[in-house]
Design an enzyme around this catalytic site. Structure first.
Site, PDB file in Angstrom:
ATOM      1  N   VAL A 205       1.957  10.269   1.708  1.00 22.56           N
ATOM      2  CA  VAL A 205       1.283   9.133   1.414  1.00 22.56           C
ATOM      3  C   VAL A 205       1.386   9.067  -0.196  1.00 22.56           C
ATOM      4  O   VAL A 205       0.843  10.085  -0.903  1.00 22.56           O
ATOM      5  CB  VAL A 205      -0.215   8.994   1.629  1.00 22.56           C
ATOM      6  CG1 VAL A 205      -0.980   7.616   1.255  1.00 22.56           C
ATOM      7  CG2 VAL A 205      -0.304   9.055   3.117  1.00 22.56           C
ATOM      8  N   HIS A 206       2.298   8.051  -1.031  1.00 24.86           N
ATOM      9  CA  HIS A 206       2.184   7.967  -2.234  1.00 24.86           C
ATOM     10  C   HIS A 206       1.906   6.746  -2.949  1.00 24.86           C
ATOM     11  O   HIS A 206       1.920   6.452  -4.171  1.00 24.86           O
ATOM     12  CB  HIS A 206       3.627   8.719  -2.818  1.00 24.86           C
ATOM     13  CG  HIS A 206       4.763   7.715  -2.502  1.00 24.86           C
ATOM     14  ND1 HIS A 206       5.365   7.496  -1.309  1.00 24.86           N
ATOM     15  CD2 HIS A 206       5.288   6.885  -3.199  1.00 24.86           C
ATOM     16  CE1 HIS A 206       6.188   6.404  -1.355  1.00 24.86           C
ATOM     17  NE2 HIS A 206       6.320   6.225  -2.507  1.00 24.86           N
ATOM     18  N   ARG A 207       2.128   5.652  -1.884  1.00 24.66           N
ATOM     19  CA  ARG A 207       1.954   4.269  -2.610  1.00 24.66           C
ATOM     20  C   ARG A 207       0.736   3.941  -3.276  1.00 24.66           C
ATOM     21  O   ARG A 207      -0.244   4.443  -2.559  1.00 24.66           O
ATOM     22  CB  ARG A 207       2.569   3.248  -1.496  1.00 24.66           C
ATOM     23  CG  ARG A 207       3.999   3.032  -1.397  1.00 24.66           C
ATOM     24  CD  ARG A 207       4.075   1.931  -0.377  1.00 24.66           C
ATOM     25  NE  ARG A 207       5.555   1.977  -0.079  1.00 24.66           N
ATOM     26  CZ  ARG A 207       6.648   1.344  -0.711  1.00 24.66           C
ATOM     27  NH1 ARG A 207       6.225   0.684  -1.881  1.00 24.66           N
ATOM     28  NH2 ARG A 207       7.908   1.453  -0.613  1.00 24.66           N
ATOM     29  N   ASP A 276       4.346   6.228   3.974  1.00 28.07           N
ATOM     30  CA  ASP A 276       4.132   4.990   3.519  1.00 28.07           C
ATOM     31  C   ASP A 276       5.473   4.658   2.522  1.00 28.07           C
ATOM     32  O   ASP A 276       5.419   3.869   1.935  1.00 28.07           O
ATOM     33  CB  ASP A 276       2.968   4.722   2.604  1.00 28.07           C
ATOM     34  CG  ASP A 276       2.662   5.569   1.410  1.00 28.07           C
ATOM     35  OD1 ASP A 276       3.559   6.330   1.314  1.00 28.07           O
ATOM     36  OD2 ASP A 276       1.959   5.386   1.097  1.00 28.07           O
TER      37      ASP A 276
END
Length: 359
Positions: A205-207, A276
């Site tokens: 998860v990085h967005r 994501d």
């Protein structure tokens, strides 16, 4: 004067550019690489280039992070200076970052032919900076290399001439084949973490839309944590995100961000991937691992249509946990070659070679 100046801004773009650089060399084309420095990546050390046999950049602008306008403006100024100095026959950009757009604008303003790899991708969500970047770059370019039939059709629907479009397949698939073999030889991440093939789920998860929104992040973590009661969930966490995660989530195996070869190994041996990331969605498909995408939409619509990928947006009413369970237990669909045959780089190099030889 180089035949081609390639502009990249982050580690994934170096990965994509690697097979194309090899194809350029095989064809006798000269290439210079400009790194804008858009994303600082501590994993991009000498070891990164040596292990993957990736050409080092000839120029590094060291721009760093910042607001979109300021960052793109600094890049545009720096790239223009290099273009005026080196006078390449063509500029090549990848994907949809601010580096991509800055490179495109600098080239067209100086009337240098522009080629765009990964052309035609559309999420149809203009709130995403990447969507704006890719649309503007496509409509500025002289050569477009859509990776899929879907991307090709998007460009046609926008009035782009067939004469400048070349359906090549995806350079990321070329890279997956190239680096997957290297990872098998060099990565020790599974033994280091005590993992077995198929014995865990990989989550990324990085967005900012997920990490910077507490409600969205909580929905993701709640689902992953509950899922982790029955299956290990390995979660590489960026240091920027870690302080946002409460300590209450005890069923997640937090690890620091890993290098590319270790990431490839974690992807290829997972039972399921939840992400994501656009690139990880595709890599999941390359390695025939089911994927759940934690977003409202994806540019890679063919993955959803083929049932290898399922959307589970972290919004009210969305059942992320149910989608994880269904994707994990469901029968895997047939696996085709949605992204070509692993020769996209060769096709791209040939088209560019034919074009620059005429200049």
């Amino acid at each position: 004067m180089a035949d081609v100046l390639t502009i990249v801004g982050a580690r994934p773009q170096f990965i994509k550019a690697s097979p194309v650089s090899r194809a350029f060399k095989a064809q006798g084309l000269s290439e210079a690489i400009l790194h804008t420095g858009q994303h600082y990546d501590e994993n991009m050390s000498d070891v990164f280039f040596e292990e993957l046999n990736i050409p080092r950049p000839h120029y590094n602008l060291g721009i760093g992070s910042g607001h979109h306008g300021a960052q793109t403006g600094r890049m545009l100024e720096g790239i223009e200076e290099i273009l005026l100095k080196t006078k390449p026959k063509m500029v090549l950009v990848y994907g949809d970052t601010n580096s991509t757009l800055a490179g495109a604008l600098a080239a067209v303003k100086l009337h240098i032919p522009l080629a765009h790899v990964e052309a035609g991708l559309r999420s149809f969500n203009k709130k995403m900076p990447e969507e704006v970047n890719r649309i503007l770059t496509d409509h500025a370019a002289d050569l477009l290399f859509p990776p899929t039939e879907t991307a090709y059709k998007h460009l046609l629907s926008e009035g782009v001439s067939k004469d400048i479009m070349f359906l090549t397949g995806d350079v990321m698939y070329d890279a997956a084949l190239q680096f997957g073999e290297i990872a098998k030889q060099k990565s020790k991440i599974l033994s280091d973490l005590g993992l077995e093939r198929g014995g865990y789920v990989l989550a990324t998860v990085h967005r900012a839309e997920n990490t910077d929104d507490p409600a969205r992040l909580k929905r993701i973590l709640d689902a992953l944590d509950e899922f982790g009661q029955n299956k290990k969930v390995v979660f590489p966490v960026h240091p920027r995100t870690r302080p946002s995660i409460p300590d209450a989530y005890n069923n997640l195996i937090y690890i620091d961000p890993v290098g590319y070869l270790d990431m490839v190994t974690l992807e290829g041996n997972a039972a399921l991937i939840a992400t994501d990331s656009g690139g990880v969605q595709k890599e999941a498909y390359f390695y025939q691992v089911p994927c759940v995408t934690l977003r409202e939409e994806t540019e890679w619509v063919e993955l959803v249509e083929s049932k290898w990928n399922h959307l589970a947006p972290p919004i009210p009413g969305s059942d992320i946990l149910g989608q994880l369970r269904e994707s994990m237990s469901g029968q895997r669909p047939p696996h085709g070659n949605l992204y070509g045959n692993g020769d996209a780089a060769v096709k791209i190099a040939k088209v560019i070679g034919d074009r620059v030889s005429k200049k």
